[in-house]
Design a protein around this motif. Sequence first.
Motif, PDB file in Angstrom:
ATOM      1  N   PRO A   1      10.572  35.967 -59.288  1.00 43.56           N
ATOM      2  CA  PRO A   1       9.604  35.819 -58.198  1.00 43.56           C
ATOM      3  C   PRO A   1       8.813  34.513 -58.261  1.00 43.56           C
ATOM      4  CG  PRO A   1       8.771  37.371 -59.796  1.00 43.56           C
ATOM      5  CD  PRO A   1      10.158  36.996 -60.246  1.00 43.56           C
ATOM      6  N   GLN A   2       9.527  33.404 -58.145  1.00 42.74           N
ATOM      7  CA  GLN A   2       8.925  32.081 -58.086  1.00 42.74           C
ATOM      8  C   GLN A   2       9.587  31.343 -56.929  1.00 42.74           C
ATOM      9  OE1 GLN A   2       9.596  30.360 -61.940  1.00 42.74           O
ATOM     10  NE2 GLN A   2       8.114  31.678 -62.939  1.00 42.74           N
ATOM     11  N   PRO A   3       8.834  30.540 -56.184  1.00 35.66           N
ATOM     12  CA  PRO A   3       9.390  29.883 -54.994  1.00 35.66           C
ATOM     13  C   PRO A   3      10.694  29.129 -55.237  1.00 35.66           C
ATOM     14  CG  PRO A   3       7.023  29.550 -55.092  1.00 35.66           C
ATOM     15  CD  PRO A   3       7.418  30.225 -56.379  1.00 35.66           C
ATOM     16  N   GLY A   4      10.817  28.475 -56.373  1.00 37.20           N
ATOM     17  CA  GLY A   4      12.024  27.702 -56.662  1.00 37.20           C
ATOM     18  C   GLY A   4      13.281  28.537 -56.807  1.00 37.20           C
ATOM     19  N   TYR A   5      13.131  29.829 -56.950  1.00 38.11           N
ATOM     20  CA  TYR A   5      14.282  30.719 -57.069  1.00 38.11           C
ATOM     21  C   TYR A   5      14.416  31.611 -55.839  1.00 38.11           C
ATOM     22  CZ  TYR A   5      14.254  28.992 -61.787  1.00 38.11           C
ATOM     23  OH  TYR A   5      14.286  28.152 -62.864  1.00 38.11           O
ATOM     24  N   VAL A   6      13.313  32.087 -55.313  1.00 35.67           N
ATOM     25  CA  VAL A   6      13.341  32.983 -54.160  1.00 35.67           C
ATOM     26  C   VAL A   6      13.861  32.270 -52.911  1.00 35.67           C
ATOM     27  CG1 VAL A   6      11.927  34.426 -52.645  1.00 35.67           C
ATOM     28  CG2 VAL A   6      11.537  34.464 -55.095  1.00 35.67           C
ATOM     29  N   PHE A   7      13.679  30.940 -52.852  1.00 37.08           N
ATOM     30  CA  PHE A   7      14.146  30.236 -51.664  1.00 37.08           C
ATOM     31  C   PHE A   7      15.660  30.345 -51.486  1.00 37.08           C
ATOM     32  CE2 PHE A   7      15.601  26.733 -54.251  1.00 37.08           C
ATOM     33  CZ  PHE A   7      16.598  26.159 -53.478  1.00 37.08           C
ATOM     34  N   MET A   8      16.399  30.539 -52.563  1.00 37.21           N
ATOM     35  CA  MET A   8      17.864  30.566 -52.459  1.00 37.21           C
ATOM     36  C   MET A   8      18.367  31.726 -51.604  1.00 37.21           C
ATOM     37  SD  MET A   8      18.812  29.180 -56.246  1.00 37.21           S
ATOM     38  CE  MET A   8      20.548  28.976 -55.886  1.00 37.21           C
ATOM     39  N   PRO A   9      17.981  32.975 -51.867  1.00 42.43           N
ATOM     40  CA  PRO A   9      18.431  34.043 -50.975  1.00 42.43           C
ATOM     41  C   PRO A   9      17.822  33.919 -49.573  1.00 42.43           C
ATOM     42  CG  PRO A   9      16.987  34.930 -52.677  1.00 42.43           C
ATOM     43  CD  PRO A   9      17.267  33.508 -53.034  1.00 42.43           C
ATOM     44  N   ILE A  10      16.620  33.380 -49.469  1.00 43.82           N
ATOM     45  CA  ILE A  10      16.021  33.182 -48.142  1.00 43.82           C
ATOM     46  C   ILE A  10      16.832  32.154 -47.356  1.00 43.82           C
ATOM     47  CG2 ILE A  10      13.988  32.314 -46.910  1.00 43.82           C
ATOM     48  CD1 ILE A  10      12.283  33.507 -49.211  1.00 43.82           C
ATOM     49  N   TYR A  11      17.187  31.050 -47.993  1.00 46.01           N
ATOM     50  CA  TYR A  11      18.014  30.028 -47.351  1.00 46.01           C
ATOM     51  C   TYR A  11      19.372  30.607 -46.946  1.00 46.01           C
ATOM     52  CZ  TYR A  11      20.938  25.905 -46.766  1.00 46.01           C
ATOM     53  OH  TYR A  11      21.816  24.985 -46.275  1.00 46.01           O
ATOM     54  N   ALA A  12      19.993  31.363 -47.846  1.00 47.03           N
ATOM     55  CA  ALA A  12      21.290  31.972 -47.538  1.00 47.03           C
ATOM     56  C   ALA A  12      21.167  32.896 -46.329  1.00 47.03           C
ATOM     57  CB  ALA A  12      21.825  32.735 -48.748  1.00 47.03           C
ATOM     58  N   ASP A  13      20.092  33.669 -46.261  1.00 43.79           N
ATOM     59  CA  ASP A  13      19.869  34.562 -45.132  1.00 43.79           C
ATOM     60  C   ASP A  13      19.671  33.774 -43.837  1.00 43.79           C
ATOM     61  OD1 ASP A  13      19.292  37.479 -44.313  1.00 43.79           O
ATOM     62  OD2 ASP A  13      17.577  36.372 -43.498  1.00 43.79           O
ATOM     63  N   LEU A  14      18.930  32.688 -43.909  1.00 41.16           N
ATOM     64  CA  LEU A  14      18.703  31.857 -42.715  1.00 41.16           C
ATOM     65  C   LEU A  14      19.996  31.272 -42.171  1.00 41.16           C
ATOM     66  CD1 LEU A  14      15.409  29.988 -43.683  1.00 41.16           C
ATOM     67  CD2 LEU A  14      15.694  31.705 -41.883  1.00 41.16           C
ATOM     68  N   ILE A  15      20.838  30.744 -43.045  1.00 43.54           N
ATOM     69  CA  ILE A  15      22.083  30.159 -42.532  1.00 43.54           C
ATOM     70  C   ILE A  15      23.041  31.249 -42.044  1.00 43.54           C
ATOM     71  CG2 ILE A  15      21.813  27.995 -43.782  1.00 43.54           C
ATOM     72  CD1 ILE A  15      23.911  28.908 -45.769  1.00 43.54           C
ATOM     73  N   TYR A  16      22.933  32.439 -42.601  1.00 41.22           N
ATOM     74  CA  TYR A  16      23.693  33.581 -42.081  1.00 41.22           C
ATOM     75  C   TYR A  16      23.232  33.912 -40.659  1.00 41.22           C
ATOM     76  CZ  TYR A  16      25.051  38.479 -41.460  1.00 41.22           C
ATOM     77  OH  TYR A  16      25.534  39.664 -40.958  1.00 41.22           O
ATOM     78  N   ARG A  17      21.929  33.896 -40.447  1.00 39.25           N
ATOM     79  CA  ARG A  17      21.371  34.226 -39.126  1.00 39.25           C
ATOM     80  C   ARG A  17      21.726  33.206 -38.054  1.00 39.25           C
ATOM     81  NH1 ARG A  17      15.896  37.490 -39.645  1.00 39.25           N
ATOM     82  NH2 ARG A  17      16.235  38.439 -41.673  1.00 39.25           N
ATOM     83  N   VAL A  18      21.995  31.975 -38.453  1.00 42.86           N
ATOM     84  CA  VAL A  18      22.378  30.973 -37.450  1.00 42.86           C
ATOM     85  C   VAL A  18      23.886  30.919 -37.225  1.00 42.86           C
ATOM     86  CG1 VAL A  18      20.322  29.546 -37.760  1.00 42.86           C
ATOM     87  CG2 VAL A  18      22.399  28.995 -39.038  1.00 42.86           C
ATOM     88  N   GLY A  19      24.626  31.791 -37.924  1.00 44.36           N
ATOM     89  CA  GLY A  19      26.041  31.927 -37.606  1.00 44.36           C
ATOM     90  C   GLY A  19      27.049  31.564 -38.678  1.00 44.36           C
ATOM     91  N   ILE A  20      26.598  31.169 -39.851  1.00 38.32           N
ATOM     92  CA  ILE A  20      27.546  30.903 -40.938  1.00 38.32           C
ATOM     93  C   ILE A  20      28.017  32.252 -41.475  1.00 38.32           C
ATOM     94  CG2 ILE A  20      27.897  29.786 -43.192  1.00 38.32           C
ATOM     95  CD1 ILE A  20      27.221  27.803 -40.916  1.00 38.32           C
ATOM     96  N   ALA A  21      29.318  32.388 -41.659  1.00 40.36           N
ATOM     97  CA  ALA A  21      29.888  33.659 -42.116  1.00 40.36           C
ATOM     98  C   ALA A  21      29.346  34.034 -43.490  1.00 40.36           C
ATOM     99  CB  ALA A  21      31.408  33.561 -42.175  1.00 40.36           C
ATOM    100  N   LYS A  22      28.986  35.292 -43.630  1.00 40.45           N
ATOM    101  CA  LYS A  22      28.450  35.796 -44.898  1.00 40.45           C
ATOM    102  C   LYS A  22      29.442  35.569 -46.041  1.00 40.45           C
ATOM    103  CE  LYS A  22      26.190  39.702 -44.620  1.00 40.45           C
ATOM    104  NZ  LYS A  22      25.830  41.139 -44.616  1.00 40.45           N
ATOM    105  N   GLU A  23      30.718  35.724 -45.739  1.00 47.07           N
ATOM    106  CA  GLU A  23      31.752  35.531 -46.768  1.00 47.07           C
ATOM    107  C   GLU A  23      31.729  34.097 -47.297  1.00 47.07           C
ATOM    108  OE1 GLU A  23      32.473  36.797 -43.607  1.00 47.07           O
ATOM    109  OE2 GLU A  23      32.322  38.853 -44.333  1.00 47.07           O
ATOM    110  N   GLU A  24      31.444  33.137 -46.427  1.00 47.15           N
ATOM    111  CA  GLU A  24      31.379  31.733 -46.847  1.00 47.15           C
ATOM    112  C   GLU A  24      30.123  31.496 -47.689  1.00 47.15           C
ATOM    113  OE1 GLU A  24      32.835  28.031 -47.369  1.00 47.15           O
ATOM    114  OE2 GLU A  24      33.861  29.636 -46.318  1.00 47.15           O
ATOM    115  N   ILE A  25      29.005  32.055 -47.257  1.00 46.17           N
ATOM    116  CA  ILE A  25      27.736  31.881 -47.973  1.00 46.17           C
ATOM    117  C   ILE A  25      27.808  32.491 -49.370  1.00 46.17           C
ATOM    118  CG2 ILE A  25      25.279  32.497 -47.974  1.00 46.17           C
ATOM    119  CD1 ILE A  25      25.562  32.614 -44.847  1.00 46.17           C
ATOM    120  N   LEU A  26      28.467  33.614 -49.493  1.00 45.43           N
ATOM    121  CA  LEU A  26      28.536  34.314 -50.776  1.00 45.43           C
ATOM    122  C   LEU A  26      29.771  33.933 -51.589  1.00 45.43           C
ATOM    123  CD1 LEU A  26      27.327  37.861 -49.633  1.00 45.43           C
ATOM    124  CD2 LEU A  26      25.978  35.892 -50.394  1.00 45.43           C
TER     125      LEU A  26
END
Length: 96
Positions: free
Chosen positions: A43-68
Amino acid sequence: MFLSKDDLKLAYGVDLEIGAFFVDRTVPNDNAYWRKRHLYIVPQPGYVFMPIYADLIYRVGIAKEEILSERFMRLMEKVMDSAARQEIENFNLETH
């Protein structure tokens, strides 16, 4: 402290599958960003941003399979390793 996929969902709205992927991921070996860490996401910003960023790019249309994918994650981990090494002055900003 440990963050669960449910914590990431409740606090930041992260998709549960994306959250689980990051929470369950093994800390990469020989990576300066995760040096002396036992958990991939803490629970530190430098680590929590990673799943948040992944979720954001998923929401704009990048396939979840590609992100993961391992390819994408290795790239992200390489970038974070390089940033950490530059920060601890293993090389200069121009090299980074």
